[in-house]
Scaffold this active site. Sequence first.
Site, PDB file in Angstrom:
ATOM      1  N   LEU A 152       0.440  -1.561  -0.133  1.00 21.38           N
ATOM      2  CA  LEU A 152      -0.105  -0.161  -0.153  1.00 21.38           C
ATOM      3  C   LEU A 152       0.954   1.353  -0.048  1.00 21.38           C
ATOM      4  CD1 LEU A 152      -0.155   1.579   2.800  1.00 21.38           C
ATOM      5  CD2 LEU A 152      -1.690  -0.414   2.930  1.00 21.38           C
ATOM      6  N   ALA A 251       9.563  13.794 -12.411  1.00 25.36           N
ATOM      7  CA  ALA A 251      10.995  14.693 -12.562  1.00 25.36           C
ATOM      8  C   ALA A 251      10.114  15.658 -10.949  1.00 25.36           C
ATOM      9  CB  ALA A 251      10.986  14.740 -13.050  1.00 25.36           C
ATOM     10  N   GLY A 256      10.780  10.446  -1.044  1.00 32.26           N
ATOM     11  CA  GLY A 256      11.610  10.597   0.519  1.00 32.26           C
ATOM     12  C   GLY A 256      10.537   9.350   0.895  1.00 32.26           C
ATOM     13  N   CYS A 259       9.311   4.578   3.240  1.00 32.46           N
ATOM     14  CA  CYS A 259       9.426   3.358   2.839  1.00 32.46           C
ATOM     15  C   CYS A 259      10.401   3.122   1.481  1.00 32.46           C
ATOM     16  CB  CYS A 259       8.386   2.788   2.348  1.00 32.46           C
ATOM     17  SG  CYS A 259       7.279   2.622   3.071  1.00 32.46           S
ATOM     18  N   LYS A 262      14.281   3.703   3.382  1.00 27.94           N
ATOM     19  CA  LYS A 262      14.866   2.579   3.536  1.00 27.94           C
ATOM     20  C   LYS A 262      15.076   1.472   3.546  1.00 27.94           C
ATOM     21  CE  LYS A 262      11.881   1.087   5.845  1.00 27.94           C
ATOM     22  NZ  LYS A 262      11.348  -0.482   6.452  1.00 27.94           N
TER      23      LYS A 262
END
Length: 429
Positions: A152, A251, A256, A259, A262
């Site tokens: 999700l 673009a 950020g 998910c 990381k």
Amino acid sequence: MGGAREPIGVIGTGYVGLVTAAGFAELGHEVWCVDVDEEKVARLRRGEVPIYEPGLEELLVKHRGHLHFSTDLADALAHARLLFVAVGTPPTYSGDADLSAVHAVVDAIPDADDRSLVMKSTVPCGTGASIQRVLKEQGRTRLSYVSCPEFLKEGSAVKDFLEPDRVVVGDNGDWAGDAVVALYEPLGAPLVRTDIQSAEMVKLASNAFLATKISFINEIANVCEQTGADVVEVARGMGLDDRIGPKFLQAGIGFGGSCFPKDVDALKQLAGNSGYHFQLLTAVIEVNELQKRRVMSKLVKHLGGLVGRRVALLGLAFKPNTDDMREASSLVLSARLAADGARVSAYDPIAEEEARKLMPGLEFADSALAAVEGADAVVLVTEWPEFRDLDWAGVAEQMSGWLVIDGRNALDADAVRAAGLVYEGIGRA
Ligand code: UGA
């Protein structure tokens, strides 16, 4: 038990846990949610929703009688044989995922024939195998294990849960895998039933591929700026090729969220830990870090130095329709602006409360028009729909300068220019 009446346990009431719980309640299940955070559980019991996510509150209210919240794992154990694990796996300093919350849950679940862990938290490939190895060493051989990654997106999480592109179930071919497959059957989505390692890798590889697509188009945008092409047109032309597809080719000033940054890092580390240098992902990460800073050179190009200049940021969340500030490009950008001596004001329709905790030096305004007052430059950071319809003549009147940088290529450039302002996007002539 089984089918529509299968009671579900959900451990962890963050984004994934809450949406999973609400989604299964919508499918007709009784859901037992557990979280160690007493305050959060108390709020959920009072009917308060701790995160902003469209459609979530409605589902939680609608199924209030079928959603149970507790800090005691025993409540879920007493009612459900399938225990969905949806606890956080934040990055560590080494870039590896921190699995301490996952291990704490696994340690707390007693052995039983009719009980299974169902891993929803994003974990490195090999985690399921190592958890099962440990369980075996501890003599807890009856507990089953299923990997059921979640795909999700924040901002459309409820819809993504109820209308998934695919359902991935990795298991040992036992009752628990069958039971998880049965839970998702009503959604009618394509099913990938596979081994546990492959299911874990599908999740990491999917996020890494999407992040790669974004860094790729961002680099194309940067080349467009050198060559006079318009990346929006280029992406449109590329996206019509079925093999490429139009999505995730916008673009901007970088990805950020909780998910992509990381998971890309975690996959790179996972590869590195097993002796393979994942070169492509190293570049994806680097491109993204540089992209967050690209607005700085645009500002300097137009304004000269930034000392004492006033810059207004429109949007702070890592993307629209969420109040999530994790790894948001605005964090890097506002810190760079402050370091270069600019005075920064900002407006975000929803994320202000979260942003205030992380951006102490910022001036927060309660509308876009208030944020741009006296500004030398305005930067669109998060493409909230309301910014598209801004009254640009009104903005021009409020500003003391004339520069608008569209960090997401989301504004109507003609409308901005018609107000006498200078428009500059990312990768556009
Ligand atoms: C992402 C994935 O899209 C989900 O499938 C996955 O389940 C989730 O991570 C997760 O692992 O939990 P999310 O982080 O909520 O979802 O947000 P996205 O919509 O994917 O956006 C991520 C970032 O990429 C945002 O900062 C967004 O602005 C940026 N982005 C996205 C672009 O810069 N360009 C694009 O074309 C698309």
